[in-house]
Design an enzyme around this catalytic site. Structure first.
Site, PDB file in Angstrom:
ATOM      1  N   ALA A  56      -0.121  -0.829  -2.421  1.00  0.00           N
ATOM      2  CA  ALA A  56      -1.410  -1.373  -1.971  1.00  0.00           C
ATOM      3  C   ALA A  56      -2.233  -0.193  -1.455  1.00  0.00           C
ATOM      4  O   ALA A  56      -1.742   0.586  -0.623  1.00  0.00           O
ATOM      5  CB  ALA A  56      -1.191  -2.408  -0.874  1.00  0.00           C
ATOM      6  N   VAL A  82       2.390   2.057   0.775  1.00  0.00           N
ATOM      7  CA  VAL A  82       0.991   2.308   1.103  1.00  0.00           C
ATOM      8  C   VAL A  82       0.457   3.452   0.242  1.00  0.00           C
ATOM      9  O   VAL A  82       0.990   4.562   0.263  1.00  0.00           O
ATOM     10  CB  VAL A  82       0.836   2.634   2.607  1.00  0.00           C
ATOM     11  CG1 VAL A  82      -0.629   2.918   2.927  1.00  0.00           C
ATOM     12  CG2 VAL A  82       1.384   1.504   3.468  1.00  0.00           C
ATOM     13  N   LYS A  83      -0.594   3.141  -0.503  1.00  0.00           N
ATOM     14  CA  LYS A  83      -1.168   4.138  -1.419  1.00  0.00           C
ATOM     15  C   LYS A  83      -2.279   4.888  -0.689  1.00  0.00           C
ATOM     16  O   LYS A  83      -3.208   4.279  -0.152  1.00  0.00           O
ATOM     17  CB  LYS A  83      -1.704   3.413  -2.650  1.00  0.00           C
ATOM     18  CG  LYS A  83      -1.617   4.210  -3.926  1.00  0.00           C
ATOM     19  CD  LYS A  83      -1.891   3.303  -5.112  1.00  0.00           C
ATOM     20  CE  LYS A  83      -2.106   4.085  -6.373  1.00  0.00           C
ATOM     21  NZ  LYS A  83      -2.565   3.222  -7.460  1.00  0.00           N
ATOM     22  N   ILE A  84      -2.161   6.195  -0.685  1.00  0.00           N
ATOM     23  CA  ILE A  84      -3.050   7.052   0.113  1.00  0.00           C
ATOM     24  C   ILE A  84      -3.616   8.138  -0.796  1.00  0.00           C
ATOM     25  O   ILE A  84      -2.880   8.718  -1.594  1.00  0.00           O
ATOM     26  CB  ILE A  84      -2.224   7.673   1.277  1.00  0.00           C
ATOM     27  CG1 ILE A  84      -1.843   6.572   2.278  1.00  0.00           C
ATOM     28  CG2 ILE A  84      -2.960   8.809   1.950  1.00  0.00           C
ATOM     29  CD1 ILE A  84      -0.937   7.030   3.408  1.00  0.00           C
TER      30      ILE A  84
END
Ligand code: G3P
Length: 214
Positions: A56, A82-84
């Site tokens: 996400a 968590v996509k950063i």
């Protein structure tokens, strides 16, 4: 190699999951926009379908904002990654997430040196975008080879997640190079199932079957 579906469309994700070949999901704001649905609701629904990592994506560019989004996604479901984005601030957020046991996927990676830093910061996944790199006349798969070599040289644990896959050749080459994951649109997953000789062979067997006494 693990196969993720690159989609935020729950119907597509269900179809790929039912096919039995996917291990996880990656989403991004552009894929979410195509669905016209609330992102949190979509992610929660995906988590009910797929028992595997689900990326996400955060949209904040400042550290506090990124971490707020990271905590928000991380508490949504145990499988959320968590996509950063690959920025200086992003690396700081990756390090913070790693120290708290939150898995990360660092996106929009286009160089081996960026991938080196992502591994140093403790990223769970690095997402090099092969298709977009090819689009500007660079060699997407050579980037994967370089990252594989660097990670193997130093035994980095960050997983190479090949993204922006546009065709079956990208998938084959990612597997030959030894990428850990390929995230693939449903249309390309379907292309992988096909071969003209398979179709011709099925047709021939069905025709011959009619000649077998029943
Ligand atoms: O999920 C990120 C990536 O796969 C995007 O692909 O086709 O928009 O370059 P593409």
């Amino acid at each position: 190699m693990e196969i993720f579906i690159d989609s935020a469309d729950v119907k597509e994700i269900q179809e790929a999951w039912d096919m039995g070949v996917i291990d996880g999901v990656t989403t991004n704001p552009s894929l979410a926009a195509k669905t016209g649905r609330n992102y949190d609701e979509t992610i929660k629904e995906i988590a009910k379908i797929v028992d595997g990592p689900i990326s996400a994506e955060t949209v904040s560019l400042d550290f506090a904002g990124m971490m707020k989004e990271a905590y928000h996604f991380a508490k949504m479901h145990k499988n959320i990654v968590v996509k950063i984005p690959m920025t200086e601030v992003g690396l700081r957020a990756v390090k913070q997430c790693a120290s708290e046991g939150i898995k990360t996927n660092v996106t929009l990676t286009f160089s081996a040196n960026q991938a080196l830093l992502i591994a140093k910061a403790g990223g769970t996944y690095v997402s090099p975008f092969v298709g977009r790199f090819d689009d500007i006349s660079e060699e997407g798969m050579q980037l994967i080879e370089h990252i594989r070599q660097i990670y193997d040289n130093y035994d980095f644990k960050t997983k190479i997640l090949v993204a922006s896959i546009r065709n079956p050749i990208h998938v084959r080459d990612a597997a030959l190079i030894g990428a850990d994951v390929a995230t693939i649109p449903l249309s390309v997953i379907k292309q992988l199932t096909k071969h003209p000789l398979t179709d011709i062979g099925i047709q021939k067997f069905l025709e011959d079957w009619k000649k077998v006494p029943q």
